[in-house]
Motif scaffolding. Structure first.
Motif, PDB file in Angstrom:
ATOM      1  N   SER A 307       0.811  -1.216   0.000  1.00 24.43           N
ATOM      2  CA  SER A 307       0.000   0.000   0.000  1.00 24.43           C
ATOM      3  C   SER A 307       0.843   1.263   0.000  1.00 24.43           C
ATOM      4  O   SER A 307       0.315   2.362  -0.198  1.00 24.43           O
ATOM      5  CB  SER A 307      -0.923   0.002   1.215  1.00 24.43           C
ATOM      6  OG  SER A 307      -0.163  -0.025   2.413  1.00 24.43           O
ATOM      7  N   GLU A 326      -4.115  -5.513   4.099  1.00 24.83           N
ATOM      8  CA  GLU A 326      -3.444  -4.249   4.407  1.00 24.83           C
ATOM      9  C   GLU A 326      -3.372  -4.036   5.908  1.00 24.83           C
ATOM     10  O   GLU A 326      -4.394  -4.056   6.601  1.00 24.83           O
ATOM     11  CB  GLU A 326      -4.195  -3.090   3.758  1.00 24.83           C
ATOM     12  CG  GLU A 326      -3.532  -1.747   3.949  1.00 24.83           C
ATOM     13  CD  GLU A 326      -4.273  -0.631   3.235  1.00 24.83           C
ATOM     14  OE1 GLU A 326      -3.687   0.458   3.085  1.00 24.83           O
ATOM     15  OE2 GLU A 326      -5.445  -0.848   2.828  1.00 24.83           O
ATOM     16  N   LYS A 399      -4.292  -2.157  -5.209  1.00 20.99           N
ATOM     17  CA  LYS A 399      -5.710  -2.408  -4.935  1.00 20.99           C
ATOM     18  C   LYS A 399      -6.518  -2.542  -6.223  1.00 20.99           C
ATOM     19  O   LYS A 399      -7.694  -2.884  -6.185  1.00 20.99           O
ATOM     20  CB  LYS A 399      -6.279  -1.287  -4.056  1.00 20.99           C
ATOM     21  CG  LYS A 399      -5.645  -1.237  -2.681  1.00 20.99           C
ATOM     22  CD  LYS A 399      -6.187  -0.112  -1.816  1.00 20.99           C
ATOM     23  CE  LYS A 399      -5.483  -0.067  -0.461  1.00 20.99           C
ATOM     24  NZ  LYS A 399      -5.977   1.035   0.403  1.00 20.99           N
TER      25      LYS A 399
END
Length: 474
Positions: A307, A326, A399
């Motif tokens: 991330s 995450e 993502k």
């Protein structure tokens, strides 16, 4: 011979780059590196039954380090050497002779030149599943510990500069004998004293049945204080008890500078971690890893910041697919799950993260676990769970949708472990791996990343004869 999981809440949506009825390996690659070159793969054999000179099989755990300090990385691999699970034999009174091998492949400047030796076998290492490398006696030469799935943990002490020719002194850790089935083993200096501790999950039985799922077995620490060849120097500590624990990996998950322990449990289908308090006393606080959108049992995990927030995220298998979760700002909050890709109907097993295409972000290679016969191709078709290798291209924003690039799909093969290395020093990432479930093709191999101006076949196998290459299902 050689020419040169538990379900995700959302469905997996991946880009399949190999169409049905075309053999996966033969399909012209569409994968491209950041420099525009096409990416394909060529297989090289490191160790197998032919080079070993005996029926090496059941290849599984894999670790690398420079064991003899000659400047070249060596490979420690474990081989269960069984076609059937011994603990599932129909006659419980029949005790077969123990089988299994711990092997070392000593490397050289040429990645196709290896010296392979056995450092433990038989009763010393019955059905070894995993290994770890750690300098336990502080002499500068890395030692080996192996988890024998039928029995115990064994310590193998590196004899030093003559590691290729001398016997490796050994100790079966006495506190592990007769306790069940050690499936994994990890090492890390958890208390900061300069001596690694050993973390090992004990799943209770090699092939757990209903009664095993209904009981709890321990995740253990094995703490050394003295000569590692002296059984009295080892202390066993239980961290916690779970239904079929299968992971106890040492990693600084919370980023505070000391090593924590991540636990995965098959029976409960969940993850937890033991936060190291960093006081030098091996004090830990257990935390659940609560996942929003998936359930992970954590046999193989990878830890990488996908991330971009500076915190380690976790990659793991969910059924036939891969997911990353995450890490939240508050580590006790929910970890949100994001899909990476899917190998359906093949059973996802091994994985490794690396920047495969050289574009600056982390991609991921994966391998599957064939579910057909181990010693013959058998009556399986494209709709069965077969042995596959493929990699997933990071879109930049992890993502978003990842692209899957299939490399090979065979009737047989368990691709359990991958290690990223530039084996040929050409500036791109190659992978070392183990292959099981496919005797006489089990063993250790590496796949070379090949870059070409024009697209070529996705994969070139090392052997003239191998398990049948297959297409994807419709």
């Amino acid at each position: 011979m050689y020419p040169k999981l538990s379900l995700l809440i959302v469905a997996f949506m991946v880009t399949d780059v190999v169409s049905a009825q075309e053999l996966v390996a033969d399909r012209l690659t569409v994968a491209r590196a950041a420099d525009g070159m096409y990416i394909s793969w060529r297989e090289h054999i490191i160790d197998d039954p032919q080079s070993a000179g005996f029926a090496l099989s059941g290849s599984d755990g894999l670790v690398m380090a420079d064991l003899d300090r000659d400047g070249f990385d060596d490979i420690v691999s474990v081989h269960e050497s069984d076609a059937e699970y011994d603990s599932a034999r129909p006659d419980p009174d029949f005790v077969p002779p123990p089988a299994g091998h711990v092997r070392v492949a000593f490397g050289a400047a040429d990645p196709d030149e290896w010296v392979n030796i056995t450092i433990a076998e038989g009763a010393d290492s019955p059905a070894p599943e995993d290994a770890v490398i750690a300098d336990m006696n502080g002499d500068g030469y890395p030692d080996v510990l192996a988890a024998a799935e039928l029995s115990h943990l064994i310590y193998l002490q590196n004899p030093g500069a003559n590691a290729r020719s001398e016997e490796w002194p050994r100790l079966i850790l006495p506190q592990t004998e007769g306790r069940g089935s050690y499936i994994r083993v990890f090492a890390g200096d958890l208390n900061g004293d300069g001596i690694p501790e050993i973390a090992a999950p004990n799943k209770g039985a090699q092939r757990p049945g209903p009664a095993d799922y209904a009981r709890s077995t321990p995740v253990e620490l094995h703490v050394l204080n003295g000569d590692p060849l002296d059984g009295d120097s080892w202390e066993r500590i239980e961290l916690g008890r779970y239904s079929i624990p299968q992971l106890s990996e040492t990693v600084d998950l919370d980023g505070d500078g000391d090593l924590d322990i991540v636990v995965g449990t098959r029976g409960e289908g969940r993850l937890a971690f033991f936060e190291n308090l960093g006081d030098g006393n091996l004090d830990f606080v257990e935390h659940a890893i609560g996942i929003n959108g998936a359930r992970m049992a954590g046999f193989n995990l990878e830890y990488v910041d996908l991330s971009g927030d500076g915190r380690l995220d976790i990659v793991g298998s969910v059924g036939t697919g891969l997911v990353w979760i995450e890490q939240p700002e508050n580590i006790d909050d929910a970890w949100n799950a994001f899909r990476i890709g899917n190998f359906a109907p093949d059973s996802m097993t091994g994985m490794e993260v690396a920047d495969i295409d050289g574009d600056g972000d982390m991609d991921l290679i994966g391998g599957s676990y064939s579910r057909g016969p181990r010693t013959g191709d058998g009556d399986v078709d494209i709709h069965d769970a077969l042995g596959r290798i493929g990699w997933f291209e990071n879109p930049g924003d992890a993502k978003e949708a990842w692209t899957r690039h299939d490399i090979s799909r065979r009737k047989r093969g368990m691709y359990d472990k991958f290690i990223a290395r530039d084996m040929d020093n050409d500036g791109d990432i190659d992978f070392v791996g183990t292959r099981g479930n496919s005797y006489p093709y089990d063993g250790v191999y590496w796949i070379e990343q090949v870059r070409t101006v024009q697209p070529v076949a996705s994969f070139i196998q090392a052997r003239l004869v191998d398990s049948d290459e297959m297409p994807l299902p419709n």
